[in-house]
Scaffold this motif. Structure first.
Motif, PDB file in Angstrom:
ATOM      1  N   VAL A 153      32.056 -14.436  20.393  1.00 10.98           N
ATOM      2  CA  VAL A 153      31.089 -15.216  21.180  1.00 10.98           C
ATOM      3  C   VAL A 153      30.112 -14.286  21.898  1.00 10.98           C
ATOM      4  N   LEU A 154      30.626 -13.214  22.467  1.00 13.35           N
ATOM      5  CA  LEU A 154      29.774 -12.256  23.165  1.00 13.35           C
ATOM      6  C   LEU A 154      28.774 -11.599  22.220  1.00 13.35           C
ATOM      7  N   LEU A 155      29.256 -11.110  21.097  1.00  9.24           N
ATOM      8  CA  LEU A 155      28.375 -10.399  20.171  1.00  9.24           C
ATOM      9  C   LEU A 155      27.307 -11.324  19.585  1.00  9.24           C
ATOM     10  N   VAL A 156      27.709 -12.538  19.205  1.00 11.66           N
ATOM     11  CA  VAL A 156      26.743 -13.481  18.634  1.00 11.66           C
ATOM     12  C   VAL A 156      25.707 -13.878  19.680  1.00 11.66           C
ATOM     13  N   THR A 157      26.175 -14.134  20.907  1.00 14.48           N
ATOM     14  CA  THR A 157      25.243 -14.519  21.972  1.00 14.48           C
ATOM     15  C   THR A 157      24.233 -13.413  22.243  1.00 14.48           C
ATOM     16  N   GLY A 178      18.780 -11.094  21.911  1.00 13.07           N
ATOM     17  CA  GLY A 178      17.884  -9.989  21.561  1.00 13.07           C
ATOM     18  C   GLY A 178      16.937 -10.297  20.421  1.00 13.07           C
ATOM     19  N   LEU A 179      17.245 -11.336  19.638  1.00 17.64           N
ATOM     20  CA  LEU A 179      16.456 -11.626  18.446  1.00 17.64           C
ATOM     21  C   LEU A 179      14.979 -11.916  18.751  1.00 17.64           C
ATOM     22  N   LEU A 199      36.457 -10.172  29.390  1.00 19.91           N
ATOM     23  CA  LEU A 199      35.615  -9.432  28.457  1.00 19.91           C
ATOM     24  C   LEU A 199      34.123  -9.507  28.786  1.00 19.91           C
ATOM     25  N   PRO A 200      33.578 -10.661  29.196  1.00 24.26           N
ATOM     26  CA  PRO A 200      32.152 -10.654  29.568  1.00 24.26           C
ATOM     27  C   PRO A 200      31.843  -9.665  30.685  1.00 24.26           C
ATOM     28  N   ALA A 247      21.044 -10.496  32.020  1.00 28.51           N
ATOM     29  CA  ALA A 247      21.099 -11.853  32.551  1.00 28.51           C
ATOM     30  C   ALA A 247      22.053 -12.722  31.735  1.00 28.51           C
ATOM     31  N   ALA A 248      22.015 -12.582  30.410  1.00 27.95           N
ATOM     32  CA  ALA A 248      22.916 -13.352  29.556  1.00 27.95           C
ATOM     33  C   ALA A 248      24.373 -13.000  29.848  1.00 27.95           C
ATOM     34  N   LEU A 249      24.640 -11.714  30.082  1.00 25.56           N
ATOM     35  CA  LEU A 249      26.005 -11.305  30.403  1.00 25.56           C
ATOM     36  C   LEU A 249      26.452 -11.864  31.751  1.00 25.56           C
TER      37      LEU A 249
END
Length: 375
Positions: free
Chosen positions: A73-77, A82-83, A277-278, A43-45
């Motif tokens: 931005v993608l990796l941090v998001t 997931g945290l 990239l997303p 969903a975030a992607l």
């Protein structure tokens, strides 16, 4: 190595009804967290696919500069998405008595793997975007480059694991390691210990690296009289070169995966446009999810082979059976998980499959020795 079928084996012979109920209660919660986490990631992607491209196109940093920023931005998001599920999983383990609920200790234990994963992902993003911007059939050119990145980080991971662990301090255990290494024909393989008891009580061990970087790492929670079978299992991975074989499978899969990404993104401008990239990461995430059952089939085969090598090295099926039975207590593993769990989440044989292997080993050993029995 015998088959893993369970004909004639009843889990109630090895586990009480209460133990099975506890394992299944815990496993259901783990499965729900995995499903919710996977949905949240996808969903975030989808959201990033809709909102990030415009910002990337307005950066004015060039193809590579924009790719680096978009990748971060993608990796941090995705990490922050997931945290909460990682924290919930940590609490779930604590709720079932599998360790303390210490978020800071857990976070400090993640950096040794998180940092190289981020570097590897960013390097791969830069390579793919750069090559896709220059070559029409970029996926073919990127194939060896992506494989080279995977090989490099798989090799370096052995040294990183060594840096996050310490040598065995028990002289008796060091002698056991030397003896088992001789039996497995992998003398000189470093076996080290990682301290994780500040955030978990579960047991684990793993093999990392290949060639001169090969290391076997035991969690300190394991050092309680059950080490020999585990060490023999991990050294079985080393002898069978399972890490290199897994990289070989990855090499075969990377080319068609890159081609599918190119096909899926070409109407949007292709991978050479950092704004895509997303969408690229979304496509890769879906493909990875679809390939998970196949990857787990291969992983279970390798784990079964390592179990069999451990039995041959220790010649102690009773100790192996005792170890596998203990996993129900120490990790609340479900001896016979449901099919969806087995397909998507189990990269090891089930406890019942592993116990069945220990029960079948003596007869197989007698046959291989021509009926003479063990010495």
């Amino acid at each position: 190595m015998p088959s893993l079928h369970l004909t004639g084996f009843d889990e109630h012979r090895y586990f009480t009804a209460h133990e099975l109920a506890r394992s299944r209660g815990y496993t259901r919660g783990e499965d729900v967290l995995w499903i919710l986490g996977t949905i949240a990631t996808l969903a975030a992607l989808v959201v990033l696919v809709r909102v990030l491209p415009r910002s990337v196109r307005n950066m004015g940093l060039g193809r590579i500069g924009s790719a680096i920023v978009a990748g971060m931005v993608l990796l941090v998001t995705l990490w922050f998405v997931g945290l909460p599920f990682s924290f919930a999983d940590l609490w779930w383990q604590h709720h079932w008595g599998l360790g303390p609920f210490d978020i800071l200790a857990w976070l400090s234990g993640q950096w040794s793997t998180l940092f190289p994963e981020v570097i590897s992902a960013m390097l791969t993003i830069v390579v793919l975007v750069g090559l896709a911007g220059r070559f029409r059939r970029w996926w073919f050119v990127a194939w060896p480059a992506t494989v080279a990145i995977a090989l490099f980080f798989a090799f370096v991971s052995g040294w990183l694991a060594a840096g996050a662990s310490h040598p065995l301090r028990d002289a008796v255990l060091r002698a056991d390691v030397t003896r088992i290494e001789r039996v497995e024909h992998v003398s000189g393989t470093p076996v080290r210990v990682e301290d994780v008891s500040s955030w978990t009580d579960q047991v684990n061990a793993f093999t990392v690296g290949f060639g001169p970087s090969t290391h076997v790492v035991l969690w300190d929670t394991l050092l309680d009289g059950e080490e020999d079978v585990v060490i023999a299992h991990e050294l079985g991975h080393v002898r069978s070169r399972h890490i290199l074989k897994a990289l070989g499978w990855s090499t075969l899969l990377i080319l068609p995966t890159l081609w599918l990404v190119a096909f899926a993104t070409r109407r949007r401008g292709g991978v050479g446009d950092p704004a895509n990239l997303p969408y690229v990461i979304l496509v890769l995430s879906v493909l990875a999810l679809l390939l998970t059952p196949l990857e787990n089939v291969v992983a279970r085969r390798y784990e079964s082979e390592a179990d069999w090598r451990a039995l041959n090295a220790t010649r102690d099926p009773a100790a192996g059976r005792k170890l596998f039975e203990s996993f129900q207590q120490s990790s609340l593993e479900d001896p016979s998980p449901p099919l969806y769990d087995y397909l998507f989440l189990e990269n090891h044989p089930t406890l019942m499959q592993r116990i069945a292997m220990t029960e079948r080993w003596p007869a197989s050993d007698r046959r291989s020795r021509g009926g003479r029995g063990s010495p």
